[in-house]
Design an enzyme around this catalytic site. Structure first.
Site, mmCIF file in Angstrom:
data_model
loop_
_atom_site.group_PDB
_atom_site.id
_atom_site.type_symbol
_atom_site.label_atom_id
_atom_site.label_comp_id
_atom_site.label_asym_id
_atom_site.label_seq_id
_atom_site.Cartn_x
_atom_site.Cartn_y
_atom_site.Cartn_z
ATOM 1 N N LEU A 83 0.959 -1.136 0.019
ATOM 2 C CA LEU A 83 0.026 -0.152 -0.079
ATOM 3 C C LEU A 83 0.920 1.368 -0.121
ATOM 4 O O LEU A 83 2.257 1.077 0.296
ATOM 5 C CB LEU A 83 -0.946 -0.025 1.220
ATOM 6 C CG LEU A 83 -1.803 -1.229 1.333
ATOM 7 C CD1 LEU A 83 -2.507 -1.516 2.767
ATOM 8 C CD2 LEU A 83 -3.065 -1.398 0.284
ATOM 9 N N SER A 84 0.330 2.158 -0.630
ATOM 10 C CA SER A 84 1.209 3.655 -0.593
ATOM 11 C C SER A 84 1.934 4.057 0.735
ATOM 12 O O SER A 84 2.865 4.446 0.873
ATOM 13 C CB SER A 84 0.405 4.806 -1.142
ATOM 14 O OG SER A 84 -0.710 4.990 -0.512
ATOM 15 N N GLU A 85 0.955 3.865 1.963
ATOM 16 C CA GLU A 85 1.238 4.332 3.191
ATOM 17 C C GLU A 85 0.723 3.058 4.310
ATOM 18 O O GLU A 85 -0.481 2.692 4.339
ATOM 19 C CB GLU A 85 1.309 5.684 3.767
ATOM 20 C CG GLU A 85 2.115 6.332 3.208
ATOM 21 C CD GLU A 85 1.886 7.274 1.922
ATOM 22 O OE1 GLU A 85 2.525 8.282 1.321
ATOM 23 O OE2 GLU A 85 0.660 7.027 1.513
ATOM 24 N N THR A 86 1.645 2.876 5.183
ATOM 25 C CA THR A 86 1.076 2.169 6.377
ATOM 26 C C THR A 86 1.532 2.919 7.597
ATOM 27 O O THR A 86 2.791 3.294 7.984
ATOM 28 C CB THR A 86 1.902 0.846 6.779
ATOM 29 O OG1 THR A 86 1.619 0.104 5.234
ATOM 30 C CG2 THR A 86 1.471 0.175 7.755
ATOM 31 N N HIS A 113 -3.914 10.466 4.408
ATOM 32 C CA HIS A 113 -4.995 9.242 4.286
ATOM 33 C C HIS A 113 -4.600 8.237 5.383
ATOM 34 O O HIS A 113 -5.667 7.707 5.767
ATOM 35 C CB HIS A 113 -5.149 8.635 2.998
ATOM 36 C CG HIS A 113 -4.026 7.769 2.517
ATOM 37 N ND1 HIS A 113 -2.846 8.043 2.206
ATOM 38 C CD2 HIS A 113 -4.131 6.597 2.362
ATOM 39 C CE1 HIS A 113 -2.098 6.991 1.907
ATOM 40 N NE2 HIS A 113 -2.888 6.023 1.873
#
Length: 302
Positions: A83-86, A113
């Site tokens: 995912l783009s960020e965790t 987000h």
């Protein structure tokens, strides 16, 4: 916006949460959080932020931890999640949750987000019924407020854009001539209309070499109270961020000034789409959106 997630919500219970203990010892006073044989466990959620529909908006991972694991471990988890960020959220101390954000390749200072997703997880699984949460990300203090209608609101610092010259390198990399350009953390490109933003075909390598800023934001006016945007971060392993909250730290003051309004709406035109409700507060910006739960899981790290 909990589409398809009622079972998860019904089973929520603070005592069932699993936190990571960096020392690999059992966390005291958490009877269900046993860690044996060097195995680290953490509760993990995936949410879609800035949307009321599953498979739209921007997916983010949220990991609840007792202590932050090593940077290498957090980067590996983020890469495994794809995912783009965790977000890694450390349990509350003195009323404040510590949070760190990782892309599949590196740590970033701020992520809108994933912050919104963190607020959703805290409000629905950690402290149900609470309406305000205080987080600290690096040196930034963040307030998340649960609003009526299922909206989660984040207060972020405002980054006031500085105008820069439009260059031939920008035009060549983008395939169109920008109307204007600004910079903050990111390079902001003004397109002539929404169709230009919607139909933009990115050359990620060219975008990566166009600027030394973290990302490239392409935006255009949609109406007298709305704008559109798309956001690209190929230098940190995110070709296009489906809906980027932190980009609005720059976009809100820009469009608030251009439109002469304090409350505006940003429609992100990535293939997944998303809607961000924006408010200009001078030195801060407030961004709001819905969050939809996709999954819950337990991560086991040896």
């Amino acid at each position: 916006g909990l589409v398809g997630s009622e079972m998860c919500i019904r089973d929520r219970n603070i005592d069932s949460l699993v936190y990571l203990n960096k020392s690999n010892k059992q966390v005291p006073n958490r009877e269900t959080n046993e860690v044996e044989g060097g195995l680290m466990n953490m509760k993990y959620y995936v949410v879609d932020a800035f949307t009321e529909e599953l498979f739209k908006g921007n997916p983010a991972g949220v990991c609840l931890v007792d202590e932050f694991p090593t940077d290498e471990t957090m980067t590996n988890i983020a890469a495994e999640n794809r995912l783009s960020e965790t977000a890694f959220v450390k349990h509350k101390v003195d009323g404040i949750y510590r949070v760190r954000f990782f892309t599949p390749t590196s740590e970033v200072d701020l992520c809108g987000h994933a912050t919104l997703g963190t607020g959703f997880v805290l409000a629905n699984f950690v402290e149900p019924g609470k309406k305000e949460f205080h987080l600290r990300a690096n040196q930034d203090d963040i307030v998340i407020t649960v609003r009526e209608g299922g909206l989660y609101e984040i207060e972020f610092p405002s980054w006031h854009p500085q105008k820069v010259a439009v260059t031939k390198e920008m035009e060549d990399a983008l395939g169109f001539k920008p109307e204007a350009a600004w910079q903050t953390r990111d390079l902001i490109i003004l397109a002539k209309d929404t169709d230009t933003v919607q139909n933009f075909q990115p050359d990620y390598q060219a975008i990566a070499h166009m600027t030394d800023k973290l990302g490239v934001l392409i935006t255009a006016q949609a109406s007298d109270s709305e704008f559109v945007s798309r956001t690209f971060f190929p230098n940190i392993g995110i070709p296009e961020d489906p809906v980027c909250g932190s980009a609005n730290c720059s976009l809100i003051p820009l469009w608030s000034q251009r439109l002469g309004k304090k409350e505006i709406i940003n429609h992100q035109l990535s293939p997944r789409t998303g809607t961000i409700y924006c408010r200009d507060g001078g030195n801060v910006v407030k961004i709001s959106g819905h969050v939809t739960l996709y999954s819950t899981a337990e991560l086991n790290i040896h």
